[in-house]
Design an enzyme around this catalytic site. Structure first.
Site, mmCIF file in Angstrom:
data_model
loop_
_atom_site.group_PDB
_atom_site.id
_atom_site.type_symbol
_atom_site.label_atom_id
_atom_site.label_comp_id
_atom_site.label_asym_id
_atom_site.label_seq_id
_atom_site.Cartn_x
_atom_site.Cartn_y
_atom_site.Cartn_z
ATOM 1 N N CYS A 133 -0.273 3.579 -10.808
ATOM 2 C CA CYS A 133 -1.203 2.655 -10.141
ATOM 3 C C CYS A 133 -2.680 2.981 -10.368
ATOM 4 C CB CYS A 133 -0.899 2.640 -8.651
ATOM 5 S SG CYS A 133 0.809 2.178 -8.335
ATOM 6 N N GLY A 169 -3.036 10.474 -11.312
ATOM 7 C CA GLY A 169 -2.152 9.854 -12.295
ATOM 8 C C GLY A 169 -1.286 8.823 -11.618
ATOM 9 N N LYS A 216 -6.608 -4.891 -2.092
ATOM 10 C CA LYS A 216 -5.731 -3.927 -2.753
ATOM 11 C C LYS A 216 -6.458 -3.169 -3.874
ATOM 12 C CE LYS A 216 -2.467 -1.598 -4.372
ATOM 13 N NZ LYS A 216 -1.074 -1.404 -4.327
ATOM 14 N N PHE A 231 0.817 -1.221 0.000
ATOM 15 C CA PHE A 231 0.000 0.000 0.000
ATOM 16 C C PHE A 231 0.848 1.268 0.000
ATOM 17 C CE2 PHE A 231 -2.542 -3.340 2.061
ATOM 18 C CZ PHE A 231 -3.624 -3.374 1.190
HETATM 19 C C1 UGA Z 1 -1.203 4.790 -4.773
HETATM 20 C C2 UGA Z 1 -1.867 4.442 -3.434
HETATM 21 O O1 UGA Z 1 -2.090 5.628 -2.682
HETATM 22 C C3 UGA Z 1 -0.985 3.499 -2.622
HETATM 23 O O2 UGA Z 1 -1.646 3.130 -1.417
HETATM 24 C C4 UGA Z 1 -0.723 2.252 -3.467
HETATM 25 O O3 UGA Z 1 0.149 1.368 -2.790
HETATM 26 C C5 UGA Z 1 -0.088 2.638 -4.792
HETATM 27 O O4 UGA Z 1 -0.949 3.570 -5.488
HETATM 28 C C6 UGA Z 1 0.051 1.389 -5.597
HETATM 29 O O5 UGA Z 1 -0.967 0.791 -5.942
HETATM 30 O O6 UGA Z 1 1.195 0.912 -5.758
HETATM 31 P P1 UGA Z 1 0.755 6.442 -5.560
HETATM 32 O O7 UGA Z 1 0.497 5.958 -6.949
HETATM 33 O O8 UGA Z 1 2.156 6.581 -5.074
HETATM 34 O O9 UGA Z 1 0.013 5.459 -4.499
HETATM 35 O O10 UGA Z 1 0.081 7.866 -5.489
HETATM 36 P P2 UGA Z 1 -0.988 8.623 -4.578
HETATM 37 O O11 UGA Z 1 -0.306 9.386 -3.530
HETATM 38 O O12 UGA Z 1 -2.075 7.699 -4.164
HETATM 39 O O13 UGA Z 1 -1.561 9.651 -5.652
HETATM 40 C C7 UGA Z 1 -2.203 9.196 -6.843
HETATM 41 C C8 UGA Z 1 -2.706 10.358 -7.654
HETATM 42 O O14 UGA Z 1 -3.856 10.919 -7.053
HETATM 43 C C9 UGA Z 1 -1.718 11.511 -7.828
HETATM 44 O O15 UGA Z 1 -1.753 11.935 -9.170
HETATM 45 C C10 UGA Z 1 -2.243 12.598 -6.918
HETATM 46 O O16 UGA Z 1 -1.936 13.891 -7.359
HETATM 47 C C11 UGA Z 1 -3.736 12.338 -6.994
HETATM 48 N N1 UGA Z 1 -4.471 12.805 -5.802
HETATM 49 C C12 UGA Z 1 -4.241 12.249 -4.587
HETATM 50 C C13 UGA Z 1 -5.427 13.796 -5.951
HETATM 51 O O17 UGA Z 1 -5.663 14.319 -7.059
HETATM 52 N N2 UGA Z 1 -6.133 14.196 -4.851
HETATM 53 C C14 UGA Z 1 -5.922 13.657 -3.629
HETATM 54 O O18 UGA Z 1 -6.619 14.064 -2.663
HETATM 55 C C15 UGA Z 1 -4.952 12.662 -3.489
#
Ligand code: UGA
Length: 445
Positions: free
Chosen positions: A264, A261, A208, A152
């Site tokens: 994942c 984006g 997941k 995660f």
């Molecule tokens: C995500 C999940 O949060 C992790 O728990 C998971 O392990 C991982 O995918 C995976 O499947 O390996 P990650 O891809 O590193 O992690 O990125 P996030 O921090 O979740 O952000 C994803 C996207 O959502 C980013 O583009 C971010 O800018 C966007 N986001 C996030 C928003 O637009 N608003 C938010 O409130 C949060």
């Protein structure tokens, strides 16, 4: 314990280093000799705060080593983690070729008992497929159980997410495998607040995909709320804050922007929807989530166009290229797509990102790169903020106005304070906040 981790990407390398740091003897394996070459020199091939220092320390302490030979990973290991890539296949489903190939190699080389543990994100049912392959290909001396232990971690905070997780999910079909994995994570569970969830393999796999799909759904929902806020003169930041104070909702993943984006969410939402379809379940809710997310990029480009009258021959500074701050990852980055669309719509685009420019260059041949935010903004008609790197909020707005041709900022991530932008003389258009030139919410002047 003796552990091997196959696949040294973001998840695999972080897992390997963190498991070494809690005292295990870890072998990291990757078929990519270039990557293993870098890692063996103590270099992390991607940007992840703190990981390189930890890697070097674990090498120095002798708890970690690396290899390019997958068979090596199968020799005398208590647990073998599979962390190879699970990209999107042609029809949008998960391509499990790498998982299958690595499993076969492990099966052939396995000697003694090991728990073959799938960690990369896979659709429900993959554990069963791994079990089948293991049974087919295992050598006569091999003894094994299969497990699912989804990861995660978020890029940019991978170490904290691994060593201080909220939960550790382990799906197994035998008591022995569960005990092995409890032993792997014992130091983390003893030292922190992680809940250890022991379940069956299919349930672990489901947890997941369902988690990522729900987080993506929250983001798309808030992006629609933001759009409504813009029309109805409400402030999405305050709406999200107040919603998040409800313990049933919670404060996280309510931030509106230009869409999610990364490697994942886009892939996992699609794969989860397709898995549901394959099981005869209509998850068209997720089609809407994807549709909203895809639409965010064009909507942002349209906002920039509306602010400038037209994009033709305009100079635009794009601030931020990574899919979120604290990573150089540009996979599925809305920022990169926006820079591309602006440039193909006739604008001259100069981009700046603290760490992602090298990787982005090849994808954006018509976009210039600058050494800092002000250089990118020189003579620009507009600054378009696409990633909320903290340094953007620290830019001297008066100095910024001085270098620009026109004082216009379109902020896709609400990275700036509207009042500060207004006071510095900008036309500041943000996301889901009722802001036009000279009208700041709560400003009586
Ligand atoms: C995500 C999940 O949060 C992790 O728990 C998971 O392990 C991982 O995918 C995976 O499947 O390996 P990650 O891809 O590193 O992690 O990125 P996030 O921090 O979740 O952000 C994803 C996207 O959502 C980013 O583009 C971010 O800018 C966007 N986001 C996030 C928003 O637009 N608003 C938010 O409130 C949060």
């Amino acid at each position: 314990m003796r552990i091997s981790v196959v696949g040294t990407g973001h998840v695999g390398l972080t897992t390997a280093v963190c498991l070494a740091s809690i005292g295990h003897e870890v072998l990291g394996v990757d078929e990519d000799a270039g990557k293993i070459g870098l890692i063996s020199e103590g270099k992390v091939p991607f940007h992840e705060p703190g990981l390189q220092e930890m890697l070097r320390q674990e090498f120095a302490l002798g708890r970690m080593r690396v290899s390019t030979d997958v068979s090596d990973a199968a020799r005398q290991r208590d647990v073998i983690f599979i962390c190879v890539g699970t990209p999107t296949g042609q029809g949008g489903e998960t391509d499990l070729t790498q998982v299958e190939r690595v499993t076969r190699t492990i099966a052939n080389a396995l000697d003694g008992y090991s728990v073959i543990t799938e960690k990369s994100t896979v659709p429900v049912g993959t554990g069963q497929a791994i079990q089948r392959t293991m049974r087919e290909a295992a050598s006569p001396n091999a003894e094994f159980d299969v497990a699912s232990n989804p990861e995660f971690l978020q890029e940019g905070r991978a170490i904290a997410d691994t060593l201080q997780p909220s939960r550790i999910v382990v799906g197994t079909s035998s008591e022995r495998a569960e005990q092995s994995l409890r032993e792997v994570y014992r130091p983390i569970v003893e030292q922190g607040n992680a809940t250890f969830v022991a379940t069956d393999i299919a349930t672990a796999e489901m947890i997941k995909h369902a988690s990522n799909a729900l987080l993506a759904t929250r983001i798309s929902f808030m992006n629609q709320v933001a759009e409504l806020c813009e029309r109805a003169n409400a402030d999405v930041e305050v709406v999200a804050h107040a919603m998040g104070l409800d313990p049933r909702i919670g404060p996280h993943f309510l931030k509106a922007g230009i869409g999610y984006g990364g490697a994942c969410f886009p892939k996992d939402v699609q794969a989860f929807r397709i898995t549901a379809e394959q099981h005869g379940v209509d998850m068209s809710l997720l089609s809407e989530v994807e549709k909203v997310n895809t639409g965010r990029k064009q909507r942002f480009v349209d906002k920039v166009r509306a602010a400038l009258g037209s994009l033709e021959d305009k100079r635009i500074a794009v601030w931020g290229l990574s899919f979120k701050p604290d990573t150089d990852d540009i996979r599925g980055s809305p920022a990169v797509e926006i820079a591309r669309r602006l440039s193909t719509s006739g604008a001259f685009v100069t981009a700046y990102d603290p760490v992602a420019m090298d990787t982005a260059r090849a994808l954006l041949p018509n976009v210039d790169m600058a050494a800092d935010p002000l250089e990118a903004a020189k003579d620009a008609n507009c600054v378009a903020i696409c990633t909320e790197w903290p340094e953007f909020a620290e830019v001297d707005l008066n100095a910024l106005r001085e270098v620009m041709a026109r004082p216009v900022i379109v902020d896709g991530r609400n990275a700036l304070d509207p009042r500060a932008a207004y006071n510095a003389g900008f036309l500041y258009i943000s996301t889901g906040r009722p802001m036009v030139m000279g009208v700041v919410p709560g400003d009586d002047a």
